[in-house]
Scaffold this motif. Structure first.
Motif, PDB file in Angstrom:
ATOM      1  N   ASN A  52      28.867 -22.285  30.171  1.00 54.03           N
ATOM      2  CA  ASN A  52      29.289 -23.395  29.306  1.00 54.03           C
ATOM      3  C   ASN A  52      30.742 -23.293  28.852  1.00 54.03           C
ATOM      4  OD1 ASN A  52      26.744 -24.893  29.224  1.00 54.03           O
ATOM      5  ND2 ASN A  52      25.959 -23.063  28.193  1.00 54.03           N
ATOM      6  N   VAL A  55      32.814 -27.201  30.742  1.00 60.22           N
ATOM      7  CA  VAL A  55      32.067 -28.397  30.338  1.00 60.22           C
ATOM      8  C   VAL A  55      32.926 -29.224  29.388  1.00 60.22           C
ATOM      9  CG1 VAL A  55      29.760 -27.426  30.658  1.00 60.22           C
ATOM     10  CG2 VAL A  55      30.941 -27.096  28.479  1.00 60.22           C
ATOM     11  N   SER A 164      13.766 -21.620  27.862  1.00 56.77           N
ATOM     12  CA  SER A 164      14.746 -21.595  28.946  1.00 56.77           C
ATOM     13  C   SER A 164      16.146 -21.725  28.376  1.00 56.77           C
ATOM     14  CB  SER A 164      14.477 -22.723  29.941  1.00 56.77           C
ATOM     15  OG  SER A 164      13.209 -22.537  30.551  1.00 56.77           O
ATOM     16  N   LEU A 165      17.112 -21.146  29.101  1.00 63.23           N
ATOM     17  CA  LEU A 165      18.516 -21.201  28.686  1.00 63.23           C
ATOM     18  C   LEU A 165      19.297 -21.922  29.777  1.00 63.23           C
ATOM     19  CD1 LEU A 165      18.866 -17.505  27.464  1.00 63.23           C
ATOM     20  CD2 LEU A 165      18.330 -19.540  26.111  1.00 63.23           C
ATOM     21  N   VAL A 166      20.151 -22.858  29.357  1.00 65.91           N
ATOM     22  CA  VAL A 166      20.810 -23.695  30.349  1.00 65.91           C
ATOM     23  C   VAL A 166      22.326 -23.561  30.265  1.00 65.91           C
ATOM     24  CG1 VAL A 166      20.798 -25.952  31.452  1.00 65.91           C
ATOM     25  CG2 VAL A 166      18.921 -25.324  29.927  1.00 65.91           C
TER      26      VAL A 166
ATOM     27  N   SER B  70      38.698 -27.599  29.543  1.00 68.25           N
ATOM     28  CA  SER B  70      37.331 -27.882  29.108  1.00 68.25           C
ATOM     29  C   SER B  70      37.174 -27.495  27.645  1.00 68.25           C
ATOM     30  CB  SER B  70      36.346 -27.086  29.968  1.00 68.25           C
ATOM     31  OG  SER B  70      36.424 -27.510  31.308  1.00 68.25           O
ATOM     32  N   LEU B  71      36.005 -27.790  27.106  1.00 65.04           N
ATOM     33  CA  LEU B  71      35.672 -27.350  25.753  1.00 65.04           C
ATOM     34  C   LEU B  71      35.509 -25.827  25.763  1.00 65.04           C
ATOM     35  CD1 LEU B  71      32.883 -29.927  24.799  1.00 65.04           C
ATOM     36  CD2 LEU B  71      35.277 -29.954  24.048  1.00 65.04           C
ATOM     37  N   GLN B  73      33.309 -22.511  24.784  1.00 66.10           N
ATOM     38  CA  GLN B  73      31.862 -22.329  24.740  1.00 66.10           C
ATOM     39  C   GLN B  73      31.321 -22.642  23.334  1.00 66.10           C
ATOM     40  OE1 GLN B  73      29.881 -18.355  24.659  1.00 66.10           O
ATOM     41  NE2 GLN B  73      29.515 -18.816  26.818  1.00 66.10           N
ATOM     42  N   ALA B  76      31.292 -26.336  22.898  1.00 66.26           N
ATOM     43  CA  ALA B  76      30.266 -26.942  23.742  1.00 66.26           C
ATOM     44  C   ALA B  76      28.886 -26.797  23.103  1.00 66.26           C
ATOM     45  CB  ALA B  76      30.266 -26.309  25.129  1.00 66.26           C
ATOM     46  N   LEU B  77      28.651 -25.647  22.473  1.00 66.32           N
ATOM     47  CA  LEU B  77      27.323 -25.369  21.921  1.00 66.32           C
ATOM     48  C   LEU B  77      27.202 -25.820  20.462  1.00 66.32           C
ATOM     49  CD1 LEU B  77      26.869 -21.788  23.428  1.00 66.32           C
ATOM     50  CD2 LEU B  77      25.685 -23.874  24.150  1.00 66.32           C
ATOM     51  N   GLU B  84      21.599 -19.509  22.893  1.00 63.62           N
ATOM     52  CA  GLU B  84      21.350 -18.073  23.080  1.00 63.62           C
ATOM     53  C   GLU B  84      22.184 -17.610  24.262  1.00 63.62           C
ATOM     54  OE1 GLU B  84      17.101 -17.088  23.042  1.00 63.62           O
ATOM     55  OE2 GLU B  84      17.489 -15.463  24.476  1.00 63.62           O
ATOM     56  N   GLY B  86      25.266 -17.770  24.973  1.00 60.91           N
ATOM     57  CA  GLY B  86      26.240 -18.736  25.472  1.00 60.91           C
ATOM     58  C   GLY B  86      25.623 -19.902  26.213  1.00 60.91           C
ATOM     59  N   ARG B  87      24.304 -20.039  26.094  1.00 62.78           N
ATOM     60  CA  ARG B  87      23.615 -21.115  26.809  1.00 62.78           C
ATOM     61  C   ARG B  87      22.829 -21.996  25.844  1.00 62.78           C
ATOM     62  NH1 ARG B  87      23.531 -16.484  29.957  1.00 62.78           N
ATOM     63  NH2 ARG B  87      24.057 -16.772  32.153  1.00 62.78           N
ATOM     64  N   PHE B  88      22.549 -23.197  26.269  1.00 56.56           N
ATOM     65  CA  PHE B  88      21.688 -24.084  25.492  1.00 56.56           C
ATOM     66  C   PHE B  88      20.259 -23.566  25.590  1.00 56.56           C
ATOM     67  CE2 PHE B  88      25.370 -26.571  26.468  1.00 56.56           C
ATOM     68  CZ  PHE B  88      25.541 -27.436  25.393  1.00 56.56           C
ATOM     69  N   ARG B  89      19.629 -23.410  24.447  1.00 59.93           N
ATOM     70  CA  ARG B  89      18.258 -22.925  24.466  1.00 59.93           C
ATOM     71  C   ARG B  89      17.323 -24.123  24.333  1.00 59.93           C
ATOM     72  NH1 ARG B  89      15.102 -18.116  21.478  1.00 59.93           N
ATOM     73  NH2 ARG B  89      13.072 -19.117  21.568  1.00 59.93           N
ATOM     74  N   VAL B  90      16.408 -24.246  25.278  1.00 64.22           N
ATOM     75  CA  VAL B  90      15.486 -25.391  25.274  1.00 64.22           C
ATOM     76  C   VAL B  90      14.046 -24.869  25.298  1.00 64.22           C
ATOM     77  CG1 VAL B  90      17.128 -26.902  26.459  1.00 64.22           C
ATOM     78  CG2 VAL B  90      15.486 -25.583  27.799  1.00 64.22           C
TER      79      VAL B  90
END
Lengths: 505, 98
Positions: A52, A55, A164-166, B70-71, B73, B76-77, B84, B86-90
Motif C-alpha cells: 500500500n 496507491v 484477510s489482509l489486502v 502515491s499516497l 502507506q 492510504a490506510l 495490520e 501495512g495492509r487493509f484488514r478485512v
C-alpha cells in the motif's frame, strides 16, 4: 456440488483416457502490461514495494476520484492484438464488473465485456514438427486486482482463515486477457501455446512475462467428449471445468493432464462433470473444487460511465503496427534460413538464454555452428556454474567470435580455446591478449615440435615400424604423445604431417 | 415484463442486502414501476439511435504513461476501518462469487 458417494470412481491412465475421449481445451491468459504507471492513475507498477505504498485515491476507489486511461497500455494491447492477427475494434468501451470481494477496493473491476479491443485472431505453434493454429477469440483490457493474504488458516489458504489482509499495490496495474477458441487438444499444445504467447509478449516488450511473479498467469478450460469414428460428426462439447491461476508452463501442462484423467474417471463411472472453477495444487499435482458455477455468476456488467469510449483511428493502429518488431515465429524462420539452425537447436538456445548472444556472435563474424556450440555447450554451463545469466558473463559476443575465428583458422584447438575463455573470464584481457599472455599459441612448426616428434618416435618404436611399413592410420598414438608433450598446444594436422614425413610413410 | 420477488432476492444477495419477505414484495412492485417508466424511453428511440452511455461526445481521453507520487502507506490506510502489517484488514472471505 457433491457427487454421490456410492459410485466408485477409478481414474484411468492418461493414454487410456485420451484414447477414448477427445480433450477440448481453451485458455484464458492474463498478461500484466509493462507500463511505468497503472491503467487509470499515475501510481508506479514496480513489483515488490512495501504494501500500500503505490496507491492513490483513484486506485483505492476513494470518492471524487476519476480514472483516466493510460495511452501506453492501450498501445501495448493493440500490439498484442496485431501480433495475434486480431482485428482492432474501431470503437469500444470499458465496462464495470461488479462483485463483492475485497481484492478490489471499488467493489468493481474496470474491464471490457461485449466490446473487446481486439477480436478474431490466431497464433500458430509448432509442436513435434506439426503446426497447430490456435484461434484467438478476443484480447481485452482490464485492471489487475490487489493481493490478499489470508491469516489464521493453514498455509495462507482461504479456508479456516480468521481474517484477510489486502495490499492494493497491484490493484489497477494494466492487464490484458487473451482468450483462445477451444482449439487445443492436448496438454503439450496447451503448454506450447502459453510458451509461444510468452515469447511473443517478450519480443513485443509489452510485459516482463514473469510467471513466477504473476505477470503472466493462465486459466485452463478443459472438457472431454467421446472420440467419434472417422467420417462421423464430432460429438458436442462436454461440460468444462476452469482451473484458475496456473503460474508456470509446467503447471499448465500438469493441471490440464490431471483434469483429463479426472474427468474421464467421472464419465467412465457414469457421473457428470460439474461446471465449476478448480484450483491446482503444485505439490500434489491435483486440482480441487472451488466454487460451483451452476448458478452463473452475475457480475451485472454495464458500460463504465467514468471513461469515454476508445475510438482508435486507422492512423493510430497503423502507427502501432509499424512499431511491431520481428516476432518469434519470424525470427525462428530467419535463423533457420540464414544460419541453418534446426527448430530443436533454436529451442535449446532460447531455453539456455543464449539465442540473442549466438546471433550477435554470428554478426560479429563467427560461423553459426561454432557460435551455437560455444554458447550452448561451454558458456551456458559456465554461467550456470557461476549462478549468472549468460548475458552476465564477463565474456561477450565479440570475444567469442574472435575465439571461434582463431579456432577456425587453426590457431587454437578447442582445448586451448577453453583456456582462452578461462583467461577472458578471469579478466586477463581480450582473447588475443590471453593467447599472448598465457602463451597459448598453437605450435605448427619450429624446433619444439620437431623435438617432440622425434621423442615420440623413439619412445614407441613398434608403432613407428608399423607406420613405416605403410599402416598410416597407426600413427594416432604418436600424434597423441606429441600433443601430450606439447601440453595440447601442437597443431594436430601439422604434427601428423611431420610424423609421416619423418617415418617416410 | 414484471420484476419477480425471486429476481429482487437475487439482486439483494448480490448486493449483500438483508431484506425481509415484506421488503422483497414492496421492492418488487416498486422496481416494476421504475423499469416500466424507463422502458418508455425505448418507445421513443427509433432503431437508428444508438444507445448512449455518455452525455459528452468525447472519445480517446488518454493520459501519458508517467508516474506520480502515491499516497504514503499511513495516508492510504488512514480511512481503513482496520489495518495490520501495512495492509487493509478485512473480515474473513467466505466462498463468495468473486
Amino acid at each position: 456440488m457433491t457427487s454421490p458417494t456410492n459410485v466408485a470412481v477409478t481414474t484411468p491412465t492418461f493414454d487410456d483416457a485420451v484414447a477414448r475421449y477427445e480433450p477440448v481445451i481453451g485458455l484464458e491468459t492474463h498478461v500484466e502490461l509493462g507500463t511505468a504507471s497503472k491503467m487509470f492513475c499515475g501510481c508506479s507498477t514496480v513489483f515488490g514495494a512495501e504494501p500500500n505504498t503505490q496507491v492513490c485515491p483513484t486506485c483505492l476507489g476513494l470518492p471524487g476520484s476519476l480514472p483516466v486511461v493510460n495511452e501506453a497500455a492501450v498501445r501495448f494491447a493493440v500490439m498484442i492484438g496485431l501480433a495475434l492477427n486480431c482485428s482492432i475494434s474501431p470503437w469500444c468501451r470499458f465496462a464495470r464488473k461488479n462483485y463483492f470481494y475485497p481484492d478490489m477496493p471499488k467493489n468493481f473491476q474496470i474491464s471490457q465485456y461485449d466490446e473487446p479491443l481486439c477480436e478474431n485472431g490466431w497464433l500458430d505453434l509448432e509442436v513435434a514438427g506439426k503446426i497447430h493454429r490456435i484461434g484467438i477469440t478476443r484480447v481485452h483490457m482490464e485492471e489487475d486486482t490487489g493481493k490478499s493474504l489470508h491469516v489464521g488458516g493453514a498455509s495462507g489458504r482461504i479456508h479456516g482463515a480468521t481474517h484477510s489482509l489486502v495490499d492494493y499495490n497491484r490493484a489497477g496495474i494494466p492487464l490484458v486477457e487473451i482468450v483462445t477458441e477451444p482449439d487445443i487438444r492436448s496438454p503439450e499444445v496447451a503448454r506450447a501455446y502459453v510458451d509461444e504467447l510468452r515469447e511473443l509478449c517478450r519480443a513485443l516488450t509489452v510485459s516482463d512475462v514473469r510467471m513466477e511473479q504473476g505477470s503472466l498467469r493462465c486459466d485452463a478450460n478443459v472438457s472431454l467428449r467421446p472420440r467419434s469414428a472417422p467420417g462421423e460428426p464430432a460429438a458436442p462439447y462436454g461440460t468444462r471445468s476452469e482451473t484458475k491461476n496456473l503460474n508456470s508452463l509446467r503447471s499448465v501442462e500438469r493441471a490440464v493432464r490431471y483434469e483429463i484423467v479426472r474427468q474421464a474417471g467421472r464419465l467412465d463411472a457414469g457421473l457428470r462433470v460439474v461446471q465449476e472453477t478448480r484450483h491446482f495444487d503444485e505439490a500434489s499435482g491435483t486440482t480441487s473444487s472451488g466454487r460451483s458455477k451452476e448458478e452463473a455468476t452475475d457480475y451485472r456488467y454495464f458500460p463504465e460511465p467514468d471513461l469515454t469510449p476508445l475510438a482508435l483511428t486507422h492512423e493510430y493502429v497503423d502507427a502501432v503496427r509499424a512499431t511491431i518488431p520481428e516476432l518469434p515465429a519470424q525470427r525462428r524462420a530467419r535463423l533457420s534460413v540464414d544460419h541453418g539452425f534446426s527448430p530443436a537447436e533454436i529451442v535449446n538456445m532460447r531455453n539456455a538464454g543464449v539465442l540473442d548472444l549466438v546471433e550477435q556472435t554470428v554478426m560479429a563474424g563467427a560461423a553459426a555452428d561454432a557460435a551455437r556450440k560455444w554458447w550452448l555447450n561451454e558458456l551456458a554451463r559456465r554461467a550456470a556454474d557461476a549462478g549468472v545469466a549468460p548475458t552476465g558473463l564477463a565474456i561477450g559476443p565479440a570475444e567469442v567470435a574472435r575465439i571461434a575465428e582463431l579456432v577456425a583458422a587453426g590457431a587454437l584447438t578447442d582445448a586451448l580455446a577453453r583456456k582462452v575463455i578461462d583467461g577472458v573470464l578471469a579478466g586477463e584481457g581480450s582473447p588475443d591478449e590471453v593467447v599472448a599472455g598465457r602463451g597459448l599459441k598453437l605450435v605448427s612448426d619450429g624446433g619444439a615440435l620437431a623435438e617432440a616428434v622425434d621423442a615420440a618416435i623413439a619412445a614407441q618404436p613398434a608403432i613407428a615400424d608399423k607406420v613405416r611399413a605403410g599402416k598410416v592410420n597407426a600413427v594416432g598414438p604418436l600424434v597423441g604423445a606429441v600433443m601430450k608433450a606439447m601440453k595440447g598446444q601442437a597443431d594436430a594436422n601439422a604434427t601428423r604431417k611431420l610424423l609421416l614425413e619423418r617415418l617416410n610413410a | 415484463m414484471a420484476i419477480t420477488r425471486d429476481e429482487v432476492a437475487h439482486l439483494a444477495r448480490l448486493s449483500r442486502l438483508a431484506l425481509s419477505d415484506e421488503e422483497l414484495g414492496t421492492l418488487a412492485s416498486q422496481l416494476d414501476v421504475i423499469i416500466g417508466a424507463v422502458a418508455r424511453v425505448a418507445e421513443v428511440a427509433a432503431g437508428d439511435i444508438p444507445p448512449t452511455t455518455h452525455a459528452v461526445p468525447l472519445t480517446n481521453v488518454f493520459r501519458a504513461d508517467i508516474t506520480r507520487t502515491s499516497l504514503s502507506q499511513a495516508d492510504a490506510l488512514a480511512g481503513a476501518p482496520a489495518a495490520e502489517d501495512g495492509r487493509f484488514r478485512v473480515p474473513r472471505i467466505l466462498d463468495m462469487d468473486e
